[in-house]
Design a protein around this motif. Structure first.
Motif, PDB file in Angstrom:
ATOM      1  N   UNK A   1       0.590  -1.226  -0.246  1.00 40.62           N
ATOM      2  CA  UNK A   1       0.009   0.034  -0.071  1.00 40.62           C
ATOM      3  C   UNK A   1       0.778   1.320   0.195  1.00 40.62           C
ATOM      4  N   UNK A   2       2.081   1.165   0.486  1.00 43.94           N
ATOM      5  CA  UNK A   2       2.682   2.451   0.629  1.00 43.94           C
ATOM      6  C   UNK A   2       4.054   2.260   0.539  1.00 43.94           C
ATOM      7  N   UNK A   3       4.840   3.159  -0.238  1.00 42.30           N
ATOM      8  CA  UNK A   3       6.347   3.030  -1.063  1.00 42.30           C
ATOM      9  C   UNK A   3       7.159   2.905   0.459  1.00 42.30           C
ATOM     10  N   UNK A   4       6.833   2.995   1.610  1.00 37.96           N
ATOM     11  CA  UNK A   4       7.694   3.083   2.891  1.00 37.96           C
ATOM     12  C   UNK A   4       7.603   1.703   4.061  1.00 37.96           C
ATOM     13  N   UNK A   5       7.026   0.613   2.884  1.00 42.22           N
ATOM     14  CA  UNK A   5       6.765  -0.103   3.675  1.00 42.22           C
ATOM     15  C   UNK A   5       7.507  -1.699   3.904  1.00 42.22           C
ATOM     16  N   UNK A   6       7.198  -2.228   4.843  1.00 42.50           N
ATOM     17  CA  UNK A   6       8.967  -2.655   5.718  1.00 42.50           C
ATOM     18  C   UNK A   6       8.487  -4.050   5.160  1.00 42.50           C
ATOM     19  N   UNK A   7       9.527  -4.408   4.469  1.00 44.44           N
ATOM     20  CA  UNK A   7       9.586  -6.282   3.761  1.00 44.44           C
ATOM     21  C   UNK A   7       8.431  -7.091   4.566  1.00 44.44           C
ATOM     22  N   UNK A   8       8.287  -6.846   6.101  1.00 41.21           N
ATOM     23  CA  UNK A   8       8.113  -8.310   5.929  1.00 41.21           C
ATOM     24  C   UNK A   8       6.842  -8.427   6.580  1.00 41.21           C
ATOM     25  N   UNK A   9       5.813  -7.291   6.244  1.00 36.85           N
ATOM     26  CA  UNK A   9       4.626  -6.787   6.603  1.00 36.85           C
ATOM     27  C   UNK A   9       3.546  -8.333   5.971  1.00 36.85           C
ATOM     28  N   UNK A  10       3.318  -8.565   6.763  1.00 38.08           N
ATOM     29  CA  UNK A  10       2.257  -9.839   7.138  1.00 38.08           C
ATOM     30  C   UNK A  10       0.719 -10.342   6.831  1.00 38.08           C
ATOM     31  N   UNK A  11      -0.114  -8.848   6.800  1.00 35.39           N
ATOM     32  CA  UNK A  11      -0.878  -8.461   6.708  1.00 35.39           C
ATOM     33  C   UNK A  11      -1.575  -8.509   5.620  1.00 35.39           C
ATOM     34  N   UNK A  12      -3.224  -8.563   5.398  1.00 37.27           N
ATOM     35  CA  UNK A  12      -3.625  -8.184   4.156  1.00 37.27           C
ATOM     36  C   UNK A  12      -3.801  -6.808   3.929  1.00 37.27           C
ATOM     37  N   UNK A  13      -4.290  -6.286   4.848  1.00 32.89           N
ATOM     38  CA  UNK A  13      -4.290  -4.932   4.853  1.00 32.89           C
ATOM     39  C   UNK A  13      -3.346  -3.442   4.118  1.00 32.89           C
ATOM     40  N   UNK A  14      -1.772  -4.656   4.709  1.00 33.36           N
ATOM     41  CA  UNK A  14      -0.731  -3.441   4.101  1.00 33.36           C
ATOM     42  C   UNK A  14      -0.460  -4.034   2.376  1.00 33.36           C
TER      43      UNK A  14
END
Length: 127
Positions: free
Chosen positions: A100-113
């Motif tokens: 969703x965002x360019x700054x999102x961490x690599x380890x985002x595991x939620x579908x909402x990300x």
């Protein structure tokens, strides 16, 4: 508008391999992390793996570590999931998604990300 199209699924015997491909449209694919999720019948969609915008960082759920490899080719706007030593419990519809965002961490595991999703590709592993 971003569109993601998965391919490469199919039927394979336990111990076999498949390579999933995620073809993305849009010029900004390389600016975002991407992930792979899967959903088995009657279960919630679950995180499988993710990769940073540059490809330099990857993250996996424990059940696929050492068997699956996520990668990307930004020049081709394409992501990949190499799956080796497949097990019957890997059977699911597999989805690729863009962060969703360019700054999102690599380890985002939620579908909402993740903001954009493909239509999914079926992977069936027979025992």
């Amino acid at each position: 508008q971003v569109q993601l199209v998965e391919s490469g699924g199919g039927l394979v015997q336990a111990g076999g391999s498949l390579r999933l491909t995620c073809a993305a449209s849009g010029r900004t694919f390389s600016d975002y992390a991407m992930g792979w999720f899967r959903q088995a019948p009657g279960k919630e969609r679950e995180f499988v793996a993710s990769i940073s915008w540059s490809g330099g960082g990857t993250y996996y759920t424990d059940s696929v570590k050492g068997r699956f490899t996520i990668s990307r080719d930004n020049a081709k706007n394409t992501g990949y999931l190499q799956m080796n030593d497949l097990k019957p419990e890997d059977t699911a519809v597999y989805y690729c998604a863009r962060a969703r965002a360019t700054a999102q961490a690599t380890g985002a595991t939620r579908t909402s990300a993740y903001a954009y999703w493909g239509q999914g590709t079926q992977v069936t592993v027979s025992s």
